[in-house]
Design an enzyme around this catalytic site. Sequence first.
Site, PDB file in Angstrom:
ATOM      1  N   CYS A 155       6.262   8.475  -4.520  1.00 49.55           N
ATOM      2  CA  CYS A 155       5.430   7.292  -4.296  1.00 49.55           C
ATOM      3  C   CYS A 155       3.959   7.551  -4.583  1.00 49.55           C
ATOM      4  CB  CYS A 155       5.599   6.831  -2.845  1.00 49.55           C
ATOM      5  SG  CYS A 155       4.507   5.472  -2.400  1.00 49.55           S
ATOM      6  N   TRP A 164      13.117   4.220   2.985  1.00 49.84           N
ATOM      7  CA  TRP A 164      13.135   5.607   2.564  1.00 49.84           C
ATOM      8  C   TRP A 164      14.030   6.405   3.511  1.00 49.84           C
ATOM      9  CZ3 TRP A 164      10.808   7.074  -1.900  1.00 49.84           C
ATOM     10  CH2 TRP A 164       9.820   6.239  -2.425  1.00 49.84           C
ATOM     11  N   THR A 221       7.102   1.275   4.359  1.00 51.11           N
ATOM     12  CA  THR A 221       6.428   1.946   3.254  1.00 51.11           C
ATOM     13  C   THR A 221       5.911   3.326   3.639  1.00 51.11           C
ATOM     14  OG1 THR A 221       4.273   0.957   3.799  1.00 51.11           O
ATOM     15  CG2 THR A 221       5.703  -0.286   2.312  1.00 51.11           C
ATOM     16  N   TYR A 249       2.673  -2.195 -11.660  1.00 51.26           N
ATOM     17  CA  TYR A 249       3.771  -2.884 -10.981  1.00 51.26           C
ATOM     18  C   TYR A 249       3.840  -4.345 -11.411  1.00 51.26           C
ATOM     19  CZ  TYR A 249       4.606   1.061  -7.874  1.00 51.26           C
ATOM     20  OH  TYR A 249       4.940   2.293  -7.376  1.00 51.26           O
TER      21      TYR A 249
END
Length: 344
Positions: free
Chosen positions: A55, A88, A122, A186
Amino acid sequence: MTGDGADHVDKDGGKGGEGAYERDRSYLTTRITADGRDGYPVEPGRYRLIIARACPWANRAAIVRRLMGLEDALPMGIAGPLHDERSWAFHLDPGGRDPVLGIERLREAFLRRDPDYPHGITVPTIVDVPTGEAVTNDFERITLDLGSQWSAHQRAGAPDLYPERWRDEIDDVADKVYRDVNNGVYQCGFARSQSAYDQAYRRLWERLDWLEERLRDRRYLVGDTLTEADVRLFPTLARFDAVYHGHFKCNRQKLTELPALWAYARDLFQTPGFGDTIDFAQIKAHYYVVHHDINPTGVVPRGPDTRNWLSPHGRESLGGRPFGDGTPPGPPPPPERVPPLQET
């Protein structure tokens, strides 16, 4: 989608037009501060920083933690590159659980904080170990606070990445980089219409051209030392040729075809605290396997050959002092070392 902050929705209208990508920026904004004003005082060993090597947003926190020498004060857990809609996961750890928090998925720490937590799960996230609750996943604030609120526990020679005299310029450059580059890739990759993609692509390359020109005759983005602005740009550049150029259709040029930016990126990569946080295999595994809507086969490309990141960059001739009045960090702890660059 959860994970790297890439929650996205298709918007009808708005700045990006129909089919444009919009990042969910609803975070836990609780701060860990020296005075504990939000109920979470800085305490060595109390918290655990959770990142994923894949990430880019988490990569920033890993870099600043290294530069500040906070490895002992703020231990780090590393989620694997793969995840599903739940969050995750710690699939690289023995038994598939974080060895300190004892959880399989980062989602568990958010639900301990708020059983009805409605937003994206996140990284980076800092977790309070005694309670197992997520404290913050505000990626912008985390790095600023590691550089300021944790000062009593920083190593001798830790650099000042946010000096008072340059803050306005750092903020301005970092905002442009975030809007058009960090998030811009993105917006290209997750666009759901040609017009939305075209607009994002244009903004991305206009900003990359601006950065190329800015870095022709200056070693760093702001001033003569590393700052937050460099920390925020580097993770996107490190992933550009391996992922964003093809996977996200940001393909006007490769990073290796932009002389100033490529030399600048190699300069940072070869600076202690930057390249030693990069794991290209995990980066590619995440993007090409997790993004089923973009790459439904899950096939991960073999290239590019990443050994060229260690080639001479020549940026020393521009002067500057990477760490200002500080010094380089030592090597990362053995459990946090990334694999050496290899031919693909």
